[in-house]
Enzyme design. Structure first.
Site, short mmCIF file in Angstrom:
data_model
loop_
_atom_site.label_atom_id
_atom_site.label_comp_id
_atom_site.label_asym_id
_atom_site.label_seq_id
_atom_site.Cartn_x
_atom_site.Cartn_y
_atom_site.Cartn_z
N HIS A 126 20.55 -36.16 -6.07
CA HIS A 126 19.86 -36.57 -4.83
C HIS A 126 18.34 -36.38 -4.96
O HIS A 126 17.64 -36.32 -3.96
CB HIS A 126 20.41 -35.78 -3.64
CG HIS A 126 21.87 -36.03 -3.43
ND1 HIS A 126 22.34 -37.21 -2.91
CD2 HIS A 126 22.95 -35.28 -3.72
CE1 HIS A 126 23.66 -37.16 -2.87
NE2 HIS A 126 24.06 -36.00 -3.36
N ARG B 121 4.05 -0.30 -4.68
CA ARG B 121 3.75 -0.79 -3.33
C ARG B 121 2.45 -1.59 -3.27
O ARG B 121 2.12 -2.18 -2.25
CB ARG B 121 3.64 0.40 -2.35
CG ARG B 121 4.87 1.24 -2.29
CD ARG B 121 4.68 2.38 -1.34
NE ARG B 121 4.58 1.91 0.01
CZ ARG B 121 5.62 1.68 0.81
NH1 ARG B 121 6.83 1.90 0.37
NH2 ARG B 121 5.45 1.25 2.03
N LYS C 64 13.60 -14.78 -9.97
CA LYS C 64 13.26 -13.75 -10.97
C LYS C 64 12.29 -14.32 -11.99
O LYS C 64 11.30 -13.67 -12.35
CB LYS C 64 14.51 -13.24 -11.70
CG LYS C 64 15.44 -12.36 -10.90
CD LYS C 64 14.95 -10.96 -10.68
CE LYS C 64 14.31 -10.83 -9.33
NZ LYS C 64 15.15 -10.49 -8.19
N ASN D 24 -1.63 2.47 5.53
CA ASN D 24 -0.75 1.38 5.10
C ASN D 24 -0.34 0.62 6.35
O ASN D 24 0.14 1.23 7.30
CB ASN D 24 0.47 1.98 4.39
CG ASN D 24 1.62 0.99 4.23
OD1 ASN D 24 2.77 1.38 4.27
ND2 ASN D 24 1.31 -0.26 4.06
N GLY D 25 -0.56 -0.70 6.34
CA GLY D 25 -0.18 -1.51 7.49
C GLY D 25 -1.32 -2.43 7.87
O GLY D 25 -2.23 -2.67 7.07
N GLU E 142 18.41 -17.04 -7.13
CA GLU E 142 18.00 -15.71 -7.59
C GLU E 142 17.42 -15.78 -9.01
O GLU E 142 16.39 -15.16 -9.31
CB GLU E 142 19.20 -14.75 -7.51
CG GLU E 142 18.95 -13.34 -8.00
CD GLU E 142 17.84 -12.59 -7.26
OE1 GLU E 142 17.35 -13.08 -6.24
OE2 GLU E 142 17.46 -11.51 -7.75
N TRP F 244 -2.58 -2.85 -1.66
CA TRP F 244 -2.20 -4.26 -1.75
C TRP F 244 -3.02 -4.95 -0.67
O TRP F 244 -2.77 -4.75 0.52
CB TRP F 244 -0.70 -4.43 -1.51
CG TRP F 244 -0.21 -5.82 -1.73
CD1 TRP F 244 0.16 -6.40 -2.91
CD2 TRP F 244 -0.01 -6.84 -0.72
NE1 TRP F 244 0.57 -7.69 -2.70
CE2 TRP F 244 0.46 -7.99 -1.38
CE3 TRP F 244 -0.22 -6.89 0.65
CZ2 TRP F 244 0.76 -9.17 -0.70
CZ3 TRP F 244 0.08 -8.07 1.33
CH2 TRP F 244 0.56 -9.20 0.65
N GLU G 177 8.75 -14.87 -10.38
CA GLU G 177 7.95 -13.72 -9.95
C GLU G 177 7.45 -12.86 -11.09
O GLU G 177 6.40 -12.26 -10.97
CB GLU G 177 8.68 -12.88 -8.89
CG GLU G 177 9.87 -12.12 -9.38
CD GLU G 177 10.49 -11.25 -8.28
OE1 GLU G 177 9.77 -10.74 -7.42
OE2 GLU G 177 11.72 -11.08 -8.31
N LYS H 130 6.21 -4.18 -3.81
CA LYS H 130 7.66 -4.06 -3.61
C LYS H 130 8.07 -4.07 -2.14
O LYS H 130 8.94 -4.83 -1.74
CB LYS H 130 8.17 -2.78 -4.27
CG LYS H 130 9.67 -2.62 -4.11
CD LYS H 130 10.34 -2.31 -5.40
CE LYS H 130 11.83 -2.38 -5.31
NZ LYS H 130 12.36 -3.69 -5.71
N CYS I 153 0.83 -1.19 0.00
CA CYS I 153 0.00 0.00 0.00
C CYS I 153 0.88 1.25 0.00
O CYS I 153 1.90 1.31 0.67
CB CYS I 153 -0.94 0.09 1.19
SG CYS I 153 -2.08 -1.27 1.29
C1 F6R Z 1 12.44 -10.12 -5.44
C2 F6R Z 1 12.35 -9.07 -4.45
C3 F6R Z 1 12.07 -9.44 -3.04
C4 F6R Z 1 12.84 -8.53 -2.07
C5 F6R Z 1 12.39 -8.82 -0.64
C6 F6R Z 1 13.17 -7.98 0.37
O1 F6R Z 1 12.75 -9.61 -6.69
O2 F6R Z 1 12.47 -7.91 -4.75
O3 F6R Z 1 12.35 -10.79 -2.81
O4 F6R Z 1 14.20 -8.76 -2.22
O5 F6R Z 1 11.03 -8.52 -0.51
O6 F6R Z 1 12.98 -6.63 0.16
P1 F6R Z 1 13.95 -5.57 0.82
O7 F6R Z 1 15.29 -5.75 0.21
O8 F6R Z 1 13.36 -4.24 0.50
O9 F6R Z 1 13.97 -5.86 2.29
#
Ligand code: F6R
Length: 613
Positions: free
Chosen positions: A509, A27, A490, A104-105, A486, A78, A493, A608, A2
């Site tokens: 395994h 957000r 990527k 937000n929260g 990673e 969100w 997501e 995010k 949010c």
């Molecule tokens: C994936 C991604 C998330 C963040 C995670 C931590 O692409 O962006 O997995 O890495 O939510 O976020 P921060 O770094 O802001 O604590």
């Protein structure tokens, strides 16, 4: 999780609010709304619009010429409590429509509060936790001033909240409050703002005040007052933000993610150069006062979430290799429920791009309680994690808007590697000659990143070739092993393709059973201590007719015998190689998502900054 924005000005604010919401859309983007107090009209009342969907949907409902007012608040959601729907979109109102709130929260005690409010005759229009705040304020305002009411309500709420509030009773005043959710003030010229994050107000002001936990703010167009929840006045001076407004815009790229991938050479360069002094030695000024304490540590605990956790895993290899100190890398959401062993000889490092991730922040608090020495590795100046840690080491990636983290990751790894070199020197485990050699090598990385980016078109063709594969495997070893996680993350997501990251040695395994002639495995097989081992693992997959997409070192002809497709990266020391090998993985995910028609910057179900547990 949010985004909220509020503005009180002498000009029309509806456009400012919509623009701010667009900058906060990373957000959350399942519904949106705004409310203003119109300038004209005999009796004052709020003018508002809300809708399910993105800010663009809200924008189509608003004709800025008609929707005028000098004070307003907006929200992009969100969903946590209540499905994404118009009725659950913010802002939320009191029964008498005299109070409007964005939030937000999560208000954790909302059920209990709602029960009481219902008994006292309040009518609820949504399924949200937020709405209780508007109704509670409606009760308090009968007895107290708007400021006094908000202070009293904040004291009975539990959980996390950043609030924006306007009272019709005081139509030229905007209120905000903060507890465990981010909120900043933008101090403008004849106008003031509150927002969840800096980019929302950057077009209007660079003067930012970071609101502290437990503070209520009262803003008019010309004045800013800050108080504690207890009513005591507080003082805070604005910080001048250096980010360029262009950093928070797409700058001609089709997506923020692609822009941010291509920004990595300069982002990594900025992050590296900050920590290497003119003599070519590592220097962490923010840790200068902690040197004596750091020398006494006997253990390092790193905690983070998602991509930042992967960066921590790379950091572990370097810290253990160079410093010979045991390092544990813990997922923040697991950390505090695991009864962690911490003491004042533990160095605790919290890694977070946003500095607001609720689980990382909670883990940091746990570490502080246990008297560990705490360091934040963070990209956002003034964020919660930076303010609670004993000290902060910043990455200089610039604003990262795309939900999928890219440049923050390579900057986190760069700074962790530099930190490992610095710590090894401090602990007496590294010669000055070796330090200089390592730092000389890391300085070559930005140029090498530029070379890797030239493969983008070729990687696009691989993405088209494999876009219909329903499952992918990513494998690697040692320093590159975290990149297997990673790369898979990527792809998952943003393209919604199932993918798994594995240590290459683990294939036999269990996961090898998945392999057949339709199953692609992305292998990171650069020249390193484990190169030969990687080749054996690739052979095992080939023997089962699996498809191999290899990330390999420039000039490696041998791998052509095994790989179906190859992406070359320049040669570097193994320790620095994850910085190069992750770029093809980011680009493969990006081009696959585009080829599949996904919303790259705003993948479904995600947001995010994860400010809820
Ligand atoms: C994936 C991604 C998330 C963040 C995670 C931590 O692409 O962006 O997995 O890495 O939510 O976020 P921060 O770094 O802001 O604590």
């Amino acid at each position: 999780m949010c985004g909220i924005i509020g503005c009180v000005s002498k000009r029309n604010v509806s456009e400012i609010i919509i623009n701010g919401l667009k900058r906060l859309e990373y957000r959350g983007y399942d519904s949106a709304g705004l409310a203003v107090i119109p300038d004209s009209g005999h009796k004052k009342s709020f003018h508002f619009k809300k809708t399910a969907g993105k800010i663009s949907a809200l924008e189509t409902l608003i004709n800025h010429a008609d929707f005028t007012g000098t004070i307003g608040i907006g929200h992009t959601r969100w969903a946590t409590h209540g499905i994404p729907a118009e009725k659950n979109a913010h802002p939320h109102f009191s029964c008498d429509k005299e109070v409007v709130v964005v939030h937000n929260g999560i208000i954790e005690n909302y059920e209990e509060l709602k029960e009481g409010l219902l008994k006292r005759g309040h009518k609820f229009s949504s399924d949200t936790d937020t709405e209780v705040v508007a109704h509670l304020l409606e009760e308090y305002i009968r007895k107290y001033s708007p400021l006094g009411s908000l202070q009293r309500v904040t004291r009975i709420l539990t959980g996390s909240f950043a609030l924006g509030v306007i009272f019709l009773k005081e139509p030229q005043t905007l209120y905000g409050a903060r507890c465990n959710s981010p909120l900043i003030i933008g101090a403008g010229d004849g106008e003031n703002f509150i927002a969840s994050d800096v980019p929302a107000v950057l077009p209007y002001t660079r003067k930012i005040i970071y609101i502290d936990e437990g503070q209520v703010v009262r803003l008019t167009a010309d004045k800013i007052n800050i108080f504690g929840f207890d009513g005591h006045p507080h003082r805070a001076l604005p910080t001048e933000i250096k980010w360029d407004i262009k950093d928070a815009e797409k700058g001609g790229y089709p997506h923020f993610m692609l822009k941010e991938i291509f920004e990595q050479p300069s982002a990594v360069e900025s992050s590296i150069s900050y920590y290497i002094n003119s003599k070519g030695c590592g220097e962490f000024k923010s840790l200068a006062n902690l040197k004596e304490r750091i020398k006494k540590i006997n253990r390092i605990v790193i905690t983070a979430c998602g991509t930042a956790w992967h960066a921590g895993l790379v950091g572990k290899y370097a810290l253990e290799e160079l410093c010979r100190v045991p390092v544990e890398v813990s997922i923040a959401s697991e950390f505090r429920y695991g009864n962690p062993v911490l003491d004042n000889h533990t160095l605790f490092v919290a890694i977070s791009q946003s500095g607001e991730t609720a689980d990382t922040l909670a883990a940091l608090r746990e570490a502080k309680c246990a008297k560990a020495l705490t360091i934040a590795l963070c990209n956002v100046v003034g964020s919660s994690i930076t303010r609670e840690a004993d000290s902060t080491v910043y990455t200089y990636a610039g604003p990262e808007i795309s939900v999928a983290s890219t440049k923050a990751y390579t900057c986190q790894i760069s700074v962790l590697l530099l930190f490992a070199v610095y710590l090894a020197r401090l602990l007496g485990n590294l010669s000055s000659k070796k330090e200089k050699q390592l730092l000389k090598e890391i300085k070559t990385i930005p140029g090498k990143l530029k070379t890797v980016l030239k493969s983008s078109d070729e990687i696009r063709s691989f993405a088209h070739k494999y876009k219909n594969a329903p499952n992918f495997m990513y494998i690697a070893r040692r320093y590159n092993f975290p990149n297997a996680y990673e790369g898979a993350l990527k792809l998952k997501e943003i393209s919604y393709t199932h993918a798994e990251g594995y240590g290459a040695g683990e294939m036999k395994h269990g996961p090898l059973a998945l392999v057949d002639n339709t199953f692609p495995t992305v292998t990171i097989a650069v020249k390193s201590l484990v190169y030969e081992k990687m080749l054996s693992n690739i052979q095992e997959i080939k023997a089962r007719r699996g498809i191999i997409i290899a990330v390999a070192t420039e000039g490696d002809e041998y791998i052509k015998h095994m790989a179906d497709d190859i992406i070359y990266v320049p040669e570097t020391q193994e320790m620095f190689s994850p910085l190069l090998t992750v770029l093809p993985l980011q680009l493969l995910a990006y081009h696959t998502a585009v080829a599949k028609g996904r919303n790259v910057d705003q993948p479904r179900n995600l947001a995010k900054s994860v400010t809820v547990e």
